[in-house]
Design a protein around this motif. Structure first.
Motif, short mmCIF file in Angstrom:
data_model
loop_
_atom_site.label_atom_id
_atom_site.label_comp_id
_atom_site.label_asym_id
_atom_site.label_seq_id
_atom_site.Cartn_x
_atom_site.Cartn_y
_atom_site.Cartn_z
N ARG A 1 0.79 -1.15 -0.21
CA ARG A 1 0.12 -0.06 -0.04
C ARG A 1 0.84 1.40 -0.07
N ASP A 2 2.38 1.03 -0.40
CA ASP A 2 3.25 2.23 -0.47
C ASP A 2 3.31 2.67 0.98
N ILE A 3 3.23 1.94 1.97
CA ILE A 3 3.59 2.24 3.30
C ILE A 3 4.73 1.62 3.95
N HIS A 4 5.87 2.44 3.90
CA HIS A 4 7.34 1.62 4.43
C HIS A 4 7.77 1.76 5.61
N THR A 5 7.05 2.30 6.65
CA THR A 5 7.15 2.06 8.23
C THR A 5 6.15 1.35 8.69
N HIS A 6 6.73 0.56 9.73
CA HIS A 6 5.75 -0.67 10.29
C HIS A 6 5.81 -0.54 11.74
N SER A 63 11.85 4.87 -3.40
CA SER A 63 11.84 5.84 -4.54
C SER A 63 10.59 6.06 -5.18
N LYS A 64 10.41 6.96 -6.02
CA LYS A 64 9.05 7.27 -6.64
C LYS A 64 9.11 6.02 -7.62
N THR A 65 8.12 5.24 -7.76
CA THR A 65 7.69 4.29 -8.46
C THR A 65 7.27 4.96 -9.82
N THR A 66 7.46 4.22 -11.04
CA THR A 66 6.89 4.65 -12.12
C THR A 66 5.44 4.08 -12.38
N ASP A 67 5.13 3.19 -11.68
CA ASP A 67 4.01 2.76 -11.78
C ASP A 67 3.16 2.74 -10.67
N LYS A 68 2.56 3.77 -10.44
CA LYS A 68 1.56 4.12 -9.20
C LYS A 68 0.67 3.14 -9.35
N SER A 69 -0.10 2.56 -10.22
CA SER A 69 -1.21 1.90 -10.38
C SER A 69 -0.95 0.46 -9.58
N LYS A 70 0.31 0.16 -9.15
CA LYS A 70 0.29 -1.02 -8.59
C LYS A 70 -0.03 -1.20 -6.84
N TRP A 71 0.26 -0.08 -6.52
CA TRP A 71 -0.24 0.07 -5.11
C TRP A 71 -1.71 -0.28 -4.66
N LEU A 72 -1.78 -1.32 -3.93
CA LEU A 72 -3.25 -1.39 -3.36
C LEU A 72 -3.75 -0.55 -2.50
N GLN A 73 -5.09 -0.59 -2.21
CA GLN A 73 -5.74 0.48 -1.32
C GLN A 73 -6.26 -0.39 -0.32
N ALA A 74 -6.16 0.49 1.14
CA ALA A 74 -7.02 -0.29 1.98
C ALA A 74 -8.48 -0.26 1.68
N ALA A 75 -9.30 -1.50 2.36
CA ALA A 75 -10.61 -1.39 2.12
C ALA A 75 -11.11 -1.41 0.93
N THR A 76 -10.31 -2.41 -0.01
CA THR A 76 -10.56 -2.79 -1.34
C THR A 76 -10.67 -4.36 -1.37
N PRO A 77 -11.45 -4.95 -2.27
CA PRO A 77 -11.57 -6.50 -2.05
C PRO A 77 -10.34 -6.86 -2.22
N ALA A 78 -9.22 -6.61 -3.32
CA ALA A 78 -8.10 -7.12 -3.45
C ALA A 78 -7.23 -7.14 -2.06
N PHE A 79 -7.08 -5.88 -1.41
CA PHE A 79 -6.13 -5.84 -0.38
C PHE A 79 -6.86 -6.59 0.74
#
Ligand SMILES: [Zn+2]
Length: 235
Positions: free
Chosen positions: A77-82, A95-111
């Motif tokens: 989800r593009d969160i890198h501290t835990h 680093s800034k990714t070139t493919d922003k669409s790859k990040w998943l979102q919380a509260a979506t079926p995929a995640f």
């Protein structure tokens, strides 16, 4: 006589468990990525596979493995501290990714489904004891044994592959450490081989004693004496 408690032998069972875990997770991810609204999971399959290896290879304890394992659910989800102090931050360069669409979102079926798959009780139990450690010196011969039990040109169903991996481990456990054979006079025997790669150069290798198959008798004994004492109802 080799015994389970012999670490180098025990290592191969860990290794088989590790392969089984990787194959199991990959199959589940594959199935998940085909579900409605979950296509994004496909882009993460390779990273998750690498994450399994990395988690297993760099951890020294169960809690350590679990902390690293859980971090991937933030990472996707593009969160890198835990939150877990055992692994408070991703080690990769942020680093800034070139493919922003790859990040998943919380509260979506995929995640939601990925989280469920990655953190269910059974997965966590396997993660806690995950270990790819093996002795590299004998890994090659172990792989050769796997290939004999599970030839690459045959496709086996998962359960068939699993049984074959276990058989390979048992065969290796019994035969991995065979001594060099001796002649009747007691002199050590060698065998000469002409590897194709070396274009006619030959090499002499120690000739090992013949392999034994005691594990087959042990298995038969276990199945027919202890598991199915009366096999008739199953026929
Ligand atoms: Zn990260």
């Amino acid at each position: 006589m080799l015994h389970w408690s012999n670490l180098s032998v025990y290592g191969y069972l860990h290794y088989v468990q590790y392969i089984v875990f990787v194959v199991g997770i990959s199959k589940k991810l594959e199935a998940l990525s085909k579900q409605k609204d979950c296509e994004k999971v496909k882009k993460w399959m390779k990273s998750i596979n690498n994450h399994i290896y990395w988690t297993a290879a760099t951890s020294t304890s169960g809690p350590d493995r679990i902390a690293k394992w859980n971090a991937i659910l933030n990472h996707v989800r593009d969160i890198h501290t835990h939150q877990d102090p055992l692994y408070p931050m991703c080690e990769h360069v942020i680093s800034k990714t070139t493919d922003k669409s790859k990040w998943l979102q919380a509260a979506t079926p995929a995640f939601y489904k990925l989280e469920k798959l990655m953190t269910n009780k059974r997965t966590m139990k396997d993660v806690a004891k995950l270990s790819p450690h093996y002795q590299t010196s004998s890994l090659e011969s172990f792989h050769a044994i796997i290939l004999r039990f599970a030839p690459k040109n045959v496709v086996f169903p998962f359960i068939g592959m699993l049984c074959r991996l276990y058989l390979s481990a048992m065969h290796y456990n019994e035969n991995g450490d065979r001594p060099q054979a001796k002649s009747q006079k007691g002199e050590p025997l060698f065998k000469i081989s002409f590897p194709k790669a070396r274009k006619g150069e030959c090499s002499a290798k120690p000739h090992k004693t013949e392999p034994t198959f005691g594990y087959v008798a042990d298995l038969m004994n276990l199945i027919f004496e202890e598991v199915f004492v009366n096999p008739v109802p199953y026929c």
